[in-house]
Motif scaffolding. Structure first.
Motif, PDB file in Angstrom:
ATOM      1  N   GLY A 144      33.975  58.404  22.393  1.00 48.14           N
ATOM      2  CA  GLY A 144      35.132  58.073  23.200  1.00 48.14           C
ATOM      3  C   GLY A 144      35.015  58.415  24.675  1.00 48.14           C
ATOM      4  O   GLY A 144      35.941  58.184  25.434  1.00 48.14           O
ATOM      5  N   ARG A 145      33.901  58.943  25.111  1.00 50.09           N
ATOM      6  CA  ARG A 145      33.727  59.313  26.521  1.00 50.09           C
ATOM      7  C   ARG A 145      33.418  58.077  27.344  1.00 50.09           C
ATOM      8  O   ARG A 145      32.536  57.295  26.999  1.00 50.09           O
ATOM      9  CB  ARG A 145      32.599  60.337  26.653  1.00 50.09           C
ATOM     10  CG  ARG A 145      32.464  60.886  28.065  1.00 50.09           C
ATOM     11  CD  ARG A 145      31.503  62.060  28.101  1.00 50.09           C
ATOM     12  NE  ARG A 145      30.155  61.650  27.758  1.00 50.09           N
ATOM     13  CZ  ARG A 145      29.183  61.463  28.647  1.00 50.09           C
ATOM     14  NH1 ARG A 145      29.409  61.666  29.915  1.00 50.09           N
ATOM     15  NH2 ARG A 145      27.978  61.109  28.256  1.00 50.09           N
ATOM     16  N   LEU A 146      34.138  57.891  28.445  1.00 49.01           N
ATOM     17  CA  LEU A 146      33.883  56.768  29.335  1.00 49.01           C
ATOM     18  C   LEU A 146      32.855  57.167  30.388  1.00 49.01           C
ATOM     19  O   LEU A 146      32.915  58.264  30.938  1.00 49.01           O
ATOM     20  CB  LEU A 146      35.175  56.318  30.014  1.00 49.01           C
ATOM     21  CG  LEU A 146      36.236  55.713  29.095  1.00 49.01           C
ATOM     22  CD1 LEU A 146      37.482  55.376  29.899  1.00 49.01           C
ATOM     23  CD2 LEU A 146      35.703  54.485  28.386  1.00 49.01           C
ATOM     24  N   VAL A 147      31.915  56.271  30.628  1.00 46.58           N
ATOM     25  CA  VAL A 147      30.896  56.498  31.651  1.00 46.58           C
ATOM     26  C   VAL A 147      30.858  55.296  32.581  1.00 46.58           C
ATOM     27  O   VAL A 147      31.231  54.188  32.199  1.00 46.58           O
ATOM     28  CB  VAL A 147      29.492  56.747  31.030  1.00 46.58           C
ATOM     29  CG1 VAL A 147      29.482  58.022  30.214  1.00 46.58           C
ATOM     30  CG2 VAL A 147      29.041  55.573  30.196  1.00 46.58           C
ATOM     31  N   ALA A 148      30.384  55.519  33.802  1.00 47.30           N
ATOM     32  CA  ALA A 148      30.285  54.439  34.782  1.00 47.30           C
ATOM     33  C   ALA A 148      29.181  53.472  34.376  1.00 47.30           C
ATOM     34  O   ALA A 148      28.104  53.893  33.948  1.00 47.30           O
ATOM     35  CB  ALA A 148      29.987  55.008  36.160  1.00 47.30           C
ATOM     36  N   VAL A 149      29.451  52.193  34.503  1.00 43.06           N
ATOM     37  CA  VAL A 149      28.436  51.176  34.225  1.00 43.06           C
ATOM     38  C   VAL A 149      27.394  51.180  35.338  1.00 43.06           C
ATOM     39  O   VAL A 149      26.202  51.141  35.082  1.00 43.06           O
ATOM     40  CB  VAL A 149      29.073  49.773  34.099  1.00 43.06           C
ATOM     41  CG1 VAL A 149      28.004  48.708  33.892  1.00 43.06           C
ATOM     42  CG2 VAL A 149      30.075  49.751  32.958  1.00 43.06           C
ATOM     43  N   TYR A 150      27.861  51.244  36.570  1.00 37.15           N
ATOM     44  CA  TYR A 150      26.971  51.271  37.726  1.00 37.15           C
ATOM     45  C   TYR A 150      27.233  52.540  38.516  1.00 37.15           C
ATOM     46  O   TYR A 150      28.370  52.925  38.733  1.00 37.15           O
ATOM     47  CB  TYR A 150      27.199  50.065  38.638  1.00 37.15           C
ATOM     48  CG  TYR A 150      26.919  48.758  37.967  1.00 37.15           C
ATOM     49  CD1 TYR A 150      25.617  48.286  37.843  1.00 37.15           C
ATOM     50  CD2 TYR A 150      27.944  47.984  37.432  1.00 37.15           C
ATOM     51  CE1 TYR A 150      25.348  47.088  37.218  1.00 37.15           C
ATOM     52  CE2 TYR A 150      27.683  46.780  36.808  1.00 37.15           C
ATOM     53  CZ  TYR A 150      26.381  46.336  36.704  1.00 37.15           C
ATOM     54  OH  TYR A 150      26.116  45.154  36.091  1.00 37.15           O
ATOM     55  N   GLN A 151      26.170  53.166  38.955  1.00 37.20           N
ATOM     56  CA  GLN A 151      26.276  54.340  39.816  1.00 37.20           C
ATOM     57  C   GLN A 151      25.339  54.125  40.994  1.00 37.20           C
ATOM     58  O   GLN A 151      24.262  53.558  40.833  1.00 37.20           O
ATOM     59  CB  GLN A 151      25.863  55.607  39.072  1.00 37.20           C
ATOM     60  CG  GLN A 151      26.747  55.943  37.908  1.00 37.20           C
ATOM     61  CD  GLN A 151      26.268  57.189  37.173  1.00 37.20           C
ATOM     62  OE1 GLN A 151      25.303  57.835  37.573  1.00 37.20           O
ATOM     63  NE2 GLN A 151      26.955  57.536  36.101  1.00 37.20           N
ATOM     64  N   ALA A 152      25.764  54.577  42.156  1.00 39.52           N
ATOM     65  CA  ALA A 152      24.917  54.451  43.341  1.00 39.52           C
ATOM     66  C   ALA A 152      24.973  55.740  44.140  1.00 39.52           C
ATOM     67  O   ALA A 152      26.012  56.397  44.212  1.00 39.52           O
ATOM     68  CB  ALA A 152      25.379  53.288  44.210  1.00 39.52           C
TER      69      ALA A 152
ATOM     70  N   HIS B 203      28.371  58.858  46.949  1.00 38.77           N
ATOM     71  CA  HIS B 203      28.166  58.596  45.526  1.00 38.77           C
ATOM     72  C   HIS B 203      29.251  57.620  45.102  1.00 38.77           C
ATOM     73  O   HIS B 203      30.438  57.882  45.285  1.00 38.77           O
ATOM     74  CB  HIS B 203      28.248  59.892  44.714  1.00 38.77           C
ATOM     75  CG  HIS B 203      27.171  60.862  45.052  1.00 38.77           C
ATOM     76  ND1 HIS B 203      25.921  60.807  44.487  1.00 38.77           N
ATOM     77  CD2 HIS B 203      27.135  61.900  45.931  1.00 38.77           C
ATOM     78  CE1 HIS B 203      25.169  61.773  44.985  1.00 38.77           C
ATOM     79  NE2 HIS B 203      25.879  62.448  45.876  1.00 38.77           N
ATOM     80  N   LEU B 204      28.838  56.491  44.545  1.00 42.93           N
ATOM     81  CA  LEU B 204      29.772  55.436  44.156  1.00 42.93           C
ATOM     82  C   LEU B 204      29.615  55.128  42.677  1.00 42.93           C
ATOM     83  O   LEU B 204      28.515  55.237  42.126  1.00 42.93           O
ATOM     84  CB  LEU B 204      29.496  54.174  44.985  1.00 42.93           C
ATOM     85  CG  LEU B 204      29.439  54.368  46.495  1.00 42.93           C
ATOM     86  CD1 LEU B 204      28.834  53.165  47.155  1.00 42.93           C
ATOM     87  CD2 LEU B 204      30.814  54.657  47.040  1.00 42.93           C
ATOM     88  N   GLN B 205      30.716  54.719  42.053  1.00 46.22           N
ATOM     89  CA  GLN B 205      30.687  54.306  40.652  1.00 46.22           C
ATOM     90  C   GLN B 205      31.522  53.057  40.496  1.00 46.22           C
ATOM     91  O   GLN B 205      32.524  52.892  41.179  1.00 46.22           O
ATOM     92  CB  GLN B 205      31.239  55.404  39.749  1.00 46.22           C
ATOM     93  CG  GLN B 205      30.430  56.680  39.785  1.00 46.22           C
ATOM     94  CD  GLN B 205      30.945  57.719  38.794  1.00 46.22           C
ATOM     95  OE1 GLN B 205      31.772  57.429  37.944  1.00 46.22           O
ATOM     96  NE2 GLN B 205      30.460  58.925  38.906  1.00 46.22           N
ATOM     97  N   LYS B 206      31.119  52.208  39.581  1.00 45.08           N
ATOM     98  CA  LYS B 206      31.852  50.957  39.335  1.00 45.08           C
ATOM     99  C   LYS B 206      31.853  50.665  37.850  1.00 45.08           C
ATOM    100  O   LYS B 206      30.834  50.759  37.186  1.00 45.08           O
ATOM    101  CB  LYS B 206      31.173  49.807  40.097  1.00 45.08           C
ATOM    102  CG  LYS B 206      31.908  48.498  40.014  1.00 45.08           C
ATOM    103  CD  LYS B 206      33.149  48.525  40.864  1.00 45.08           C
ATOM    104  CE  LYS B 206      33.774  47.132  40.863  1.00 45.08           C
ATOM    105  NZ  LYS B 206      35.055  47.092  41.468  1.00 45.08           N
ATOM    106  N   GLY B 207      32.987  50.289  37.332  1.00 45.88           N
ATOM    107  CA  GLY B 207      33.126  49.900  35.930  1.00 45.88           C
ATOM    108  C   GLY B 207      33.055  51.094  34.984  1.00 45.88           C
ATOM    109  O   GLY B 207      32.484  52.120  35.304  1.00 45.88           O
ATOM    110  N   GLU B 208      33.687  50.943  33.830  1.00 46.83           N
ATOM    111  CA  GLU B 208      33.637  51.980  32.806  1.00 46.83           C
ATOM    112  C   GLU B 208      33.388  51.351  31.451  1.00 46.83           C
ATOM    113  O   GLU B 208      33.860  50.256  31.175  1.00 46.83           O
ATOM    114  CB  GLU B 208      34.948  52.769  32.759  1.00 46.83           C
ATOM    115  CG  GLU B 208      35.182  53.665  33.937  1.00 46.83           C
ATOM    116  CD  GLU B 208      36.462  54.477  33.808  1.00 46.83           C
ATOM    117  OE1 GLU B 208      36.499  55.563  34.390  1.00 46.83           O
ATOM    118  OE2 GLU B 208      37.403  54.035  33.126  1.00 46.83           O
TER     119      GLU B 208
END
Length: 153
Positions: free
Chosen positions: A38-46, A141-146
């Motif tokens: 159930g843990r959400l993680v970022a699809v994209y990380q920069a 640090h950027l993140q996009k999508g979960e």
């Protein structure tokens, strides 16, 4: 995002000289165990690391020289690539950093030093290239999508 066009390419004359390293986001592939459930993680990380302000100011000096005439005054408009490739590339690069049309806001006979001084003092650029934590370079640090952990593998 358009995944096929997510990476910088060399199809433009104004190259950002971006170094890119791609790695699989291992958090996407985590499976099993209660920690991952159930843990959400970022699809994209920069991680975007900007050059140091001192390095940019040295580069800026050269770019401004390239968009100025041998008399030391700013060109009236973007030099044609087929006549002055260095001047054209410098003009386009400066517009990418300071905004399209920024150089045209200077007087037609603006002095090279005045152009440099004004661009070097630009608060937005200085802030972006000055780390607040005392580090050598400013890093974003950027993140996009979960997605739920384990859903990617």
């Amino acid at each position: 995002i358009g995944e096929a066009s997510a990476l910088p390419t060399s199809c433009s004359r104004a190259c950002t000289a971006a170094s890119v390293e791609l790695r699989f986001n291992t958090a996407l592939g985590e499976v099993g165990g209660t920690a991952a459930a159930g843990r959400l993680v970022a699809v994209y990380q920069a991680r975007v690391e900007f050059m140091a302000l001192a390095d940019w100011l040295r580069q800026l000096k050269l770019l401004v020289q390239d968009v100025c005439s041998h008399k030391g005054t700013l060109a009236e408009s973007c030099p044609r690539a087929d006549r002055n490739e260095a001047g054209h590339t410098a003009w386009v690069t400066l517009e990418l950093v300071y905004g399209k049309g920024r150089l045209e806001k200077f007087a037609a006979d603006a002095d090279e030093d005045a152009v440099y001084d004004e661009l070097a003092a630009e608060p937005r650029v200085r802030q972006l290239l000055t780390p607040s934590d005392g580090a050598a370079n400013h890093v974003l640090h950027l993140q996009k999508g979960e997605v739920e952990a384990g859903a990617g593998g």
